[in-house]
Design an enzyme around this catalytic site. Structure first.
Site, short mmCIF file in Angstrom:
data_model
loop_
_atom_site.label_atom_id
_atom_site.label_comp_id
_atom_site.label_asym_id
_atom_site.label_seq_id
_atom_site.Cartn_x
_atom_site.Cartn_y
_atom_site.Cartn_z
N SER A 57 -16.15 -71.45 0.19
CA SER A 57 -14.98 -72.26 -0.16
C SER A 57 -15.07 -72.81 -1.58
O SER A 57 -14.43 -73.81 -1.89
CB SER A 57 -14.82 -73.39 0.86
OG SER A 57 -16.06 -74.03 1.09
N HIS A 93 -10.93 -71.84 9.96
CA HIS A 93 -11.87 -72.13 11.06
C HIS A 93 -11.25 -71.94 12.44
O HIS A 93 -11.97 -71.81 13.43
CB HIS A 93 -12.30 -73.60 10.99
CG HIS A 93 -13.22 -73.91 9.87
ND1 HIS A 93 -14.15 -73.04 9.40
CD2 HIS A 93 -13.36 -75.04 9.13
CE1 HIS A 93 -14.82 -73.62 8.41
NE2 HIS A 93 -14.36 -74.82 8.22
N THR A 152 -19.36 -67.76 12.81
CA THR A 152 -19.32 -66.68 11.80
C THR A 152 -20.27 -66.92 10.63
O THR A 152 -20.68 -65.97 9.97
CB THR A 152 -17.90 -66.53 11.23
OG1 THR A 152 -17.45 -67.79 10.75
CG2 THR A 152 -16.93 -65.98 12.24
N SER A 173 -19.49 -78.37 3.33
CA SER A 173 -19.40 -76.95 3.66
C SER A 173 -20.69 -76.47 4.32
O SER A 173 -21.75 -76.46 3.70
CB SER A 173 -19.13 -76.15 2.38
OG SER A 173 -19.51 -74.81 2.55
N SER A 174 -20.59 -76.11 5.60
CA SER A 174 -21.81 -75.73 6.31
C SER A 174 -22.38 -74.41 5.78
O SER A 174 -23.58 -74.22 5.73
CB SER A 174 -21.58 -75.69 7.82
OG SER A 174 -21.29 -74.42 8.27
N ASN A 175 -21.50 -73.48 5.36
CA ASN A 175 -22.05 -72.20 4.87
C ASN A 175 -22.77 -72.41 3.54
O ASN A 175 -23.76 -71.74 3.25
CB ASN A 175 -20.97 -71.11 4.83
CG ASN A 175 -20.06 -71.21 3.64
OD1 ASN A 175 -20.37 -70.69 2.59
ND2 ASN A 175 -18.92 -71.88 3.79
N CYS A 220 -8.90 -67.26 10.28
CA CYS A 220 -9.47 -66.01 9.80
C CYS A 220 -9.47 -64.98 10.94
O CYS A 220 -9.85 -65.31 12.07
CB CYS A 220 -10.90 -66.23 9.31
SG CYS A 220 -11.68 -64.69 8.82
N GLU A 255 -15.23 -74.82 13.59
CA GLU A 255 -15.06 -73.45 14.09
C GLU A 255 -15.58 -73.33 15.52
O GLU A 255 -14.94 -72.72 16.38
CB GLU A 255 -15.81 -72.45 13.19
CG GLU A 255 -15.61 -71.00 13.65
CD GLU A 255 -16.55 -70.02 12.98
OE1 GLU A 255 -16.78 -70.14 11.75
OE2 GLU A 255 -17.07 -69.13 13.68
#
Ligand code: F3S
Length: 298
Positions: free
Chosen positions: A276, A84, A175, A232-234, A106, A136
């Site tokens: 993740s 992040h 992202t 996990s937001s994604n 990343c 992030e």
């Protein structure tokens, strides 16, 4: 895709499910540090939003630092920065305390840091499309030389338009932001046509591919299983995308959370997973679904 002998049930595992390149790299980096055998090893925040992986690292002696105050108390060892990323001042603090810094940010996030640093120095107002409380985004904000504006909803975008802001804008995105929502918010922001604006879609390909694939599977599925960490937001975004297309969407951390009795035994069951989510967990869910839905149907 696995199909039952009578062709009446199928399990469809998304090819894009699981660790993305950046998360893979960050997790490998910590295990490499463990192998080097020079403790103490700390990570700034959990290395990924997955309780199982974090627990395993803890068993190997890895310590999680949650904030700057805690970092101030670290006197020796290595600090790994997760995918992040972190604000620039954290790099200075780690180095200032004489600690070894291992940067697993990343590269796609690092690129955003460079953009906002340069553009804010040139006088652009940085606008980040994302969640202001996500690490992030907090990290990106920490690379701007003047305060950034974070927007995550159409109302917030509209407010920005109505604010009468005069500075040229540089718009970037978290992202893992939802691509469709990003385009919608940009459409609103670009009503400020008199501005010299730089609109940069910094949503990473891994996220875009994962969301597009989950969306496509959910459109044809009778049930969707999304696997990922609670924080996990994604993964949460994948759940939202799938729920829009498929009412029977189940969000699970591991196979133990899944009540297979609720999953229909006919039709298509789709499986996707956040960036993740380790492969062994995806494989376990997929295997058990195949066993129960395809082989033991009543
Ligand atoms: Fe990097 Fe994209 Fe993963 S930004 S951490 S490769 S979701």
């Amino acid at each position: 895709m696995w199909v039952s002998d009578d062709g009446k049930a199928a399990v469809y595992l998304a090819a894009s499910a699981g660790f993305c390149f950046g998360v893979h790299r960050a997790v490998d980096t910590v295990y490499d540090q463990i192998k080097e055998g020079k403790p103490p090893i700390c990570t700034y925040g959990p290395i990924i939003h997955n309780e199982m992986v974090v627990a395993d690292l803890k068993r190997h002696g890895v310590v999680e630092i949650d904030d700057e105050a805690q970092l101030s108390g670290i006197r020796e060892g290595t600090v790994v920065i997760r995918s992040h990323g972190v604000p620039e001042r954290i790099y200075e603090q780690i180095r200032g305390q004489g600690l070894k810094l291992v940067d697993a940010t990343c590269p796609y996030v690092k690129k955003i840091h460079q953009i906002v640093k340069e553009k804010s120095a040139e006088g652009f107002q940085i606008v980040i499309i994302g969640n202001a409380h996500h690490p992030e985004v907090e990290g990106i904000m920490g690379w701007c030389s003047s305060p950034a504006i974070v927007i995550g909803t159409e109302e917030e975008a509209q407010k920005l338009v109505e604010s009468g802001i005069q500075k040229p804008l540089c718009v970037v995105s978290q992202t893992t932001f939802n691509l469709k929502k990003f385009h919608k918010l940009v459409e609103i922001i670009t009503q400020l046509r008199y501005h010299e604006s730089a609109i940069l879609n910094t949503i990473c390909n891994a996220t875009e591919e994962r969301q597009t694939e989950a969306d496509a599977i959910a459109q044809i599925a009778d049930a969707m299983i999304v696997i990922g960490g609670r924080n996990s937001s994604n993964t949460q975004k994948l759940v939202d995308i799938c729920r829009k297309e498929c009412e029977s969407t189940f969000f699970v951390q591991t196979f133990d959370d899944l009540n297979l009795r609720l999953v229909p035994s006919r039709g298509i069951v789709g499986i996707s997973a956040g960036a993740s989510t380790p492969n062994n967990i995806i494989e376990e869910v997929s295997k058990q679904c195949r066993k129960t839905i395809l082989l033991n149907r009543c």
